[in-house]
Design a protein around this motif. Structure first.
Motif, PDB file in Angstrom:
ATOM      1  N   PHE A  27       0.855  -1.183   0.000  1.00 43.94           N
ATOM      2  CA  PHE A  27       0.000   0.000   0.000  1.00 43.94           C
ATOM      3  C   PHE A  27       0.895   1.238   0.000  1.00 43.94           C
ATOM      4  O   PHE A  27       1.982   1.235   0.591  1.00 43.94           O
ATOM      5  CB  PHE A  27      -0.904   0.021   1.232  1.00 43.94           C
ATOM      6  CG  PHE A  27      -2.072  -0.921   1.147  1.00 43.94           C
ATOM      7  CD1 PHE A  27      -3.342  -0.461   0.798  1.00 43.94           C
ATOM      8  CD2 PHE A  27      -1.903  -2.275   1.401  1.00 43.94           C
ATOM      9  CE1 PHE A  27      -4.414  -1.332   0.711  1.00 43.94           C
ATOM     10  CE2 PHE A  27      -2.965  -3.155   1.323  1.00 43.94           C
ATOM     11  CZ  PHE A  27      -4.238  -2.689   0.977  1.00 43.94           C
ATOM     12  N   ILE A  28       0.444   2.294  -0.652  1.00 46.82           N
ATOM     13  CA  ILE A  28       1.206   3.534  -0.748  1.00 46.82           C
ATOM     14  C   ILE A  28       0.440   4.647  -0.054  1.00 46.82           C
ATOM     15  O   ILE A  28      -0.733   4.884  -0.343  1.00 46.82           O
ATOM     16  CB  ILE A  28       1.496   3.898  -2.217  1.00 46.82           C
ATOM     17  CG1 ILE A  28       2.317   2.771  -2.873  1.00 46.82           C
ATOM     18  CG2 ILE A  28       2.230   5.226  -2.314  1.00 46.82           C
ATOM     19  CD1 ILE A  28       2.638   3.002  -4.326  1.00 46.82           C
ATOM     20  N   LEU A  29       1.100   5.320   0.884  1.00 48.06           N
ATOM     21  CA  LEU A  29       0.478   6.377   1.676  1.00 48.06           C
ATOM     22  C   LEU A  29       1.266   7.666   1.542  1.00 48.06           C
ATOM     23  O   LEU A  29       2.491   7.647   1.423  1.00 48.06           O
ATOM     24  CB  LEU A  29       0.439   6.000   3.163  1.00 48.06           C
ATOM     25  CG  LEU A  29      -0.362   4.815   3.649  1.00 48.06           C
ATOM     26  CD1 LEU A  29       0.410   3.518   3.431  1.00 48.06           C
ATOM     27  CD2 LEU A  29      -0.690   4.990   5.131  1.00 48.06           C
ATOM     28  N   PHE A  53      -3.812   3.165  -2.874  1.00 52.09           N
ATOM     29  CA  PHE A  53      -3.180   4.471  -2.680  1.00 52.09           C
ATOM     30  C   PHE A  53      -4.014   5.233  -1.665  1.00 52.09           C
ATOM     31  O   PHE A  53      -5.194   5.490  -1.891  1.00 52.09           O
ATOM     32  CB  PHE A  53      -3.094   5.240  -3.992  1.00 52.09           C
ATOM     33  CG  PHE A  53      -1.946   4.820  -4.862  1.00 52.09           C
ATOM     34  CD1 PHE A  53      -0.836   5.625  -5.017  1.00 52.09           C
ATOM     35  CD2 PHE A  53      -1.982   3.606  -5.531  1.00 52.09           C
ATOM     36  CE1 PHE A  53       0.230   5.235  -5.812  1.00 52.09           C
ATOM     37  CE2 PHE A  53      -0.927   3.199  -6.337  1.00 52.09           C
ATOM     38  CZ  PHE A  53       0.183   4.024  -6.474  1.00 52.09           C
ATOM     39  N   ILE A  54      -3.411   5.587  -0.546  1.00 55.12           N
ATOM     40  CA  ILE A  54      -4.134   6.241   0.537  1.00 55.12           C
ATOM     41  C   ILE A  54      -3.583   7.650   0.719  1.00 55.12           C
ATOM     42  O   ILE A  54      -2.439   7.833   1.126  1.00 55.12           O
ATOM     43  CB  ILE A  54      -3.995   5.441   1.844  1.00 55.12           C
ATOM     44  CG1 ILE A  54      -4.495   4.001   1.636  1.00 55.12           C
ATOM     45  CG2 ILE A  54      -4.759   6.130   2.971  1.00 55.12           C
ATOM     46  CD1 ILE A  54      -4.208   3.095   2.813  1.00 55.12           C
ATOM     47  N   ASN A  80       5.212   8.197   1.501  1.00 58.63           N
ATOM     48  CA  ASN A  80       5.687   9.250   0.603  1.00 58.63           C
ATOM     49  C   ASN A  80       5.774  10.592   1.310  1.00 58.63           C
ATOM     50  O   ASN A  80       4.807  11.028   1.952  1.00 58.63           O
ATOM     51  CB  ASN A  80       4.740   9.405  -0.593  1.00 58.63           C
ATOM     52  CG  ASN A  80       4.908   8.318  -1.614  1.00 58.63           C
ATOM     53  OD1 ASN A  80       5.228   7.183  -1.281  1.00 58.63           O
ATOM     54  ND2 ASN A  80       4.690   8.646  -2.868  1.00 58.63           N
ATOM     55  N   LEU A  81       6.920  11.242   1.167  1.00 60.84           N
ATOM     56  CA  LEU A  81       7.072  12.645   1.561  1.00 60.84           C
ATOM     57  C   LEU A  81       7.398  13.434   0.305  1.00 60.84           C
ATOM     58  O   LEU A  81       8.493  13.290  -0.252  1.00 60.84           O
ATOM     59  CB  LEU A  81       8.190  12.813   2.595  1.00 60.84           C
ATOM     60  CG  LEU A  81       7.846  12.573   4.069  1.00 60.84           C
ATOM     61  CD1 LEU A  81       9.084  12.795   4.925  1.00 60.84           C
ATOM     62  CD2 LEU A  81       6.721  13.466   4.532  1.00 60.84           C
ATOM     63  N   ASP A  82       6.467  14.260  -0.143  1.00 57.30           N
ATOM     64  CA  ASP A  82       6.671  14.972  -1.400  1.00 57.30           C
ATOM     65  C   ASP A  82       7.659  16.124  -1.252  1.00 57.30           C
ATOM     66  O   ASP A  82       8.262  16.551  -2.222  1.00 57.30           O
ATOM     67  CB  ASP A  82       5.328  15.492  -1.924  1.00 57.30           C
ATOM     68  CG  ASP A  82       5.406  15.928  -3.373  1.00 57.30           C
ATOM     69  OD1 ASP A  82       6.087  15.246  -4.160  1.00 57.30           O
ATOM     70  OD2 ASP A  82       4.803  16.958  -3.724  1.00 57.30           O
ATOM     71  N   TYR A  83       7.825  16.647  -0.057  1.00 58.89           N
ATOM     72  CA  TYR A  83       8.819  17.689   0.222  1.00 58.89           C
ATOM     73  C   TYR A  83       9.803  17.134   1.244  1.00 58.89           C
ATOM     74  O   TYR A  83       9.439  16.889   2.400  1.00 58.89           O
ATOM     75  CB  TYR A  83       8.157  18.955   0.762  1.00 58.89           C
ATOM     76  CG  TYR A  83       7.265  19.651  -0.232  1.00 58.89           C
ATOM     77  CD1 TYR A  83       7.781  20.599  -1.115  1.00 58.89           C
ATOM     78  CD2 TYR A  83       5.903  19.354  -0.300  1.00 58.89           C
ATOM     79  CE1 TYR A  83       6.969  21.241  -2.024  1.00 58.89           C
ATOM     80  CE2 TYR A  83       5.080  19.991  -1.214  1.00 58.89           C
ATOM     81  CZ  TYR A  83       5.615  20.937  -2.078  1.00 58.89           C
ATOM     82  OH  TYR A  83       4.811  21.556  -2.988  1.00 58.89           O
ATOM     83  N   GLY A  84      11.050  16.947   0.820  1.00 59.53           N
ATOM     84  CA  GLY A  84      12.032  16.288   1.665  1.00 59.53           C
ATOM     85  C   GLY A  84      12.306  16.984   2.980  1.00 59.53           C
ATOM     86  O   GLY A  84      12.682  16.332   3.958  1.00 59.53           O
ATOM     87  N   THR A  85      12.116  18.304   3.035  1.00 58.85           N
ATOM     88  CA  THR A  85      12.394  19.016   4.286  1.00 58.85           C
ATOM     89  C   THR A  85      11.436  18.596   5.400  1.00 58.85           C
ATOM     90  O   THR A  85      11.758  18.749   6.580  1.00 58.85           O
ATOM     91  CB  THR A  85      12.287  20.538   4.091  1.00 58.85           C
ATOM     92  OG1 THR A  85      11.062  20.834   3.427  1.00 58.85           O
ATOM     93  CG2 THR A  85      13.435  21.074   3.281  1.00 58.85           C
TER      94      THR A  85
END
Length: 321
Positions: A27-29, A53-54, A80-85
């Motif tokens: 699963f992808i969150l 996909f959650i 998933n972290l779309d912004y690495g900071t």
């Protein structure tokens, strides 16, 4: 062996889709994962498996704990972290992932993949463009994969799915559109490996992720100046292929380590220390971001982050002595 040409983004998407076909536990969150404009590398997989996909609210500080719980329940989560900071918000749960097996006397686990998408060199400023790889590097029991090319991206992600440890999969957004050739069949790239992208005799450049491309550009600029650069690309920085690094250092006697993190306390410090402890007579330099926040706007970013000109000048300096 037949080859195909795909982009970095497509390589990640292909690996995800293939694994999700074969394993219903995946699963992808994450935030904005249903918005293609934010998460361009899961289009194919998302279209085939929309229910796996959650999309989460702003819960960076909880993502790691959620992933741990899912894994303990028998699932294989990808976070998933779309912004690495925003990894700064998730740092506590990342640490818990790393020490879980020690706290519970388990022999393996937890098998959680944490995809971190990085915005460096896109003018997003300190809030969104700082790299925290150096901070993650300090955490125990966490693999850090740093693909630089489509070949690495696909193969390392395949290996991550078979790992029994938490894996940080670092994706630089400047690489998503980069194209390269990959085998037209399933393959894996081992953790703790590297590629000697260019052989040389005068100076060794060590890099990973997006900085690998800067290294190759600098090496090409230096060729007419009779400076023969060896370029090593690390596929993972934990574990790290120090043997290849040491063999190259013995040959060239000059080493430059290139990273996008801040210079102070960076990954380059660890590499240079290991070289110094095991070899003598090696000239070592580090190129990294200055020890200040990354400014907003690409025009000002170049004053703080490493660039090709920095690398060329440092190679010239080392080779002039």
């Amino acid at each position: 062996m037949t080859l195909r040409t795909i982009t970095f983004a497509d390589a990640i998407d292909a690996a995800l889709e293939e694994e999700m076909v074969s394993d219903s536990r995946i699963f992808i969150l994450g935030e904005d994962i249903l918005d293609v404009s934010h998460n361009i590398v899961t289009r194919g997989a998302k279209d085939k498996f929309p229910k796996r996909f959650i999309s989460t609210p702003l819960i960076e500080d909880m993502l790691g704990d959620i992933g741990l719980g899912m894994n303990l329940a028998g699932l294989k989560p990808i976070l998933n972290l779309d912004y690495g900071t925003f990894v700064s918000n998730a740092f506590n749960s990342l640490y818990r992932l790393g020490i879980w097996r020690y706290r519970t006397a388990e022999k393996s686990g937890p098998a959680v993949i944490f995809r971190i998408s990085h915005y460096g060199y896109l003018g997003r400023g300190a809030e969104l463009a700082a790299s925290f790889l150096g901070a993650i590097f300090h955490l125990p029991n966490i693999v850090i994969a740093t693909p630089a090319f489509p070949h690495d991206a696909y193969g390392l992600l395949k290996t991550a799915f078979r790992s029994d440890r938490p894996v940080i999969f670092f994706e630089h957004k400047k690489l998503y559109d980069h194209s390269g050739t990959v085998p037209n069949k399933e393959y894996k790239v081992p953790f703790g490996s590297s590629t000697v992208l260019k052989n040389g005799t005068d100076v060794t450049l060590i890099a990973w992720s997006f900085m690998s491309h800067f290294s190759m550009s600098a090496a090409k600029i230096l060729e007419p100046q009779k400076i023969n650069v060896e370029v090593i690309v690390l596929h993972t920085i934990n574990p790290m292929d120090m043997e290849t690094v040491l063999n190259s250092a013995r040959k060239t006697k000059r080493v430059i380590i290139l990273e996008e993190d801040m210079l102070r306390g960076g990954i380059g410090t660890e590499i240079s220390t290991q070289i110094s402890e095991r070899l003598s007579g090696i000239k070592i330099a580090r190129i990294a971001a200055k020890n200040v926040p990354v400014p907003t706007g690409q025009k000002y970013e170049t004053l703080i982050l490493p660039n090709i000109e920095n690398i060329v000048e440092e190679c010239q300096r080392l080779c002039s002595n």
